[in-house]
Write a protein that holds these residues in place. Structure first.
Motif, PDB file in Angstrom:
ATOM      1  N   TRP A 125       0.837  -1.194   0.000  1.00 36.54           N
ATOM      2  CA  TRP A 125       0.000   0.000   0.000  1.00 36.54           C
ATOM      3  C   TRP A 125       0.875   1.249   0.000  1.00 36.54           C
ATOM      4  O   TRP A 125       1.930   1.268   0.613  1.00 36.54           O
ATOM      5  N   ARG A 126       0.381   2.301  -0.668  1.00 38.30           N
ATOM      6  CA  ARG A 126       1.042   3.611  -0.672  1.00 38.30           C
ATOM      7  C   ARG A 126      -0.020   4.670  -0.370  1.00 38.30           C
ATOM      8  O   ARG A 126      -1.193   4.483  -0.675  1.00 38.30           O
ATOM      9  N   GLN A 127       0.417   5.800   0.175  1.00 38.80           N
ATOM     10  CA  GLN A 127      -0.499   6.887   0.483  1.00 38.80           C
ATOM     11  C   GLN A 127       0.158   8.215   0.152  1.00 38.80           C
ATOM     12  O   GLN A 127       1.365   8.393   0.335  1.00 38.80           O
ATOM     13  N   ASP A 128      -0.666   9.144  -0.353  1.00 33.24           N
ATOM     14  CA  ASP A 128      -0.230  10.528  -0.513  1.00 33.24           C
ATOM     15  C   ASP A 128      -1.376  11.423  -0.074  1.00 33.24           C
ATOM     16  O   ASP A 128      -2.340  10.949   0.532  1.00 33.24           O
ATOM     17  N   ALA A 129      -1.305  12.696  -0.353  1.00 39.99           N
ATOM     18  CA  ALA A 129      -2.328  13.648   0.091  1.00 39.99           C
ATOM     19  C   ALA A 129      -3.707  13.344  -0.494  1.00 39.99           C
ATOM     20  O   ALA A 129      -4.722  13.750   0.068  1.00 39.99           O
ATOM     21  N   ASN A 130      -3.758  12.637  -1.616  1.00 32.78           N
ATOM     22  CA  ASN A 130      -5.031  12.327  -2.269  1.00 32.78           C
ATOM     23  C   ASN A 130      -5.669  11.036  -1.793  1.00 32.78           C
ATOM     24  O   ASN A 130      -6.849  10.818  -2.025  1.00 32.78           O
ATOM     25  N   TRP A 158      -5.142   6.536  -0.726  1.00 31.70           N
ATOM     26  CA  TRP A 158      -4.388   5.287  -0.750  1.00 31.70           C
ATOM     27  C   TRP A 158      -4.493   4.610  -2.110  1.00 31.70           C
ATOM     28  O   TRP A 158      -5.523   4.674  -2.765  1.00 31.70           O
ATOM     29  N   TRP A 159      -3.412   3.933  -2.510  1.00 32.20           N
ATOM     30  CA  TRP A 159      -3.445   3.073  -3.685  1.00 32.20           C
ATOM     31  C   TRP A 159      -2.603   1.852  -3.393  1.00 32.20           C
ATOM     32  O   TRP A 159      -1.876   1.791  -2.407  1.00 32.20           O
ATOM     33  N   TYR A 176      -0.444  -0.829 -10.714  1.00 27.07           N
ATOM     34  CA  TYR A 176      -1.475  -0.599  -9.708  1.00 27.07           C
ATOM     35  C   TYR A 176      -2.846  -0.723 -10.354  1.00 27.07           C
ATOM     36  O   TYR A 176      -3.024  -0.413 -11.531  1.00 27.07           O
ATOM     37  N   TYR A 191      -6.823   5.450  -7.001  1.00 20.33           N
ATOM     38  CA  TYR A 191      -7.005   5.593  -5.557  1.00 20.33           C
ATOM     39  C   TYR A 191      -8.131   4.694  -5.064  1.00 20.33           C
ATOM     40  O   TYR A 191      -9.141   4.507  -5.734  1.00 20.33           O
TER      41      TYR A 191
END
Length: 107
Positions: free
Chosen positions: A27-32, A34-35, A43, A63
């Protein structure tokens, strides 16, 4: 002789098991949001994906959708599809995650 053969087979089995490589996504996360990145580096997007025993939906940009309906399935706060429960807006979902409908019989 039998003991040596047994030890040799055990050593071979351990060598084989240690040489296997386990691949898993992450899993990855940024301001927008999770993906999820699959083990091949791609992905999911515009699709459902089964990850660690749960179903998730990933939108057009990849996302994860959460706290929302996708067709007749509700995705909870962690993004996983809810099953056998009541959604926050009061609907029941069954074992397959689909929203249950009530049929009213007026007879």
């Amino acid at each position: 002789m039998r003991k040596k053969l047994c030890l040799l087979l055990m050593a071979a089995a351990m060598t084989c098991s240690l040489s296997l490589t386990a691949f898993a996504g992450y899993w990855r996360q940024d301001a927008n949001g999770w993906w999820y990145v699959n083990d091949d580096g791609r992905y999911p997007y515009n699709q459902w994906q089964y990850i660690d025993g749960k179903w998730y939906y990933f939108e057009r940009e990849g996302y994860m959708l959460a706290n929302a309906w996708k067709q007749k399935y509700y995705l909870g706060p962690d993004g996983a599809m809810l099953t056998n429960t009541t959604t926050p807006d009061g609907y029941r979902v069954g074992a397959d995650g689909a929203r249950l409908t009530t049929i009213i019989n007026y007879h």
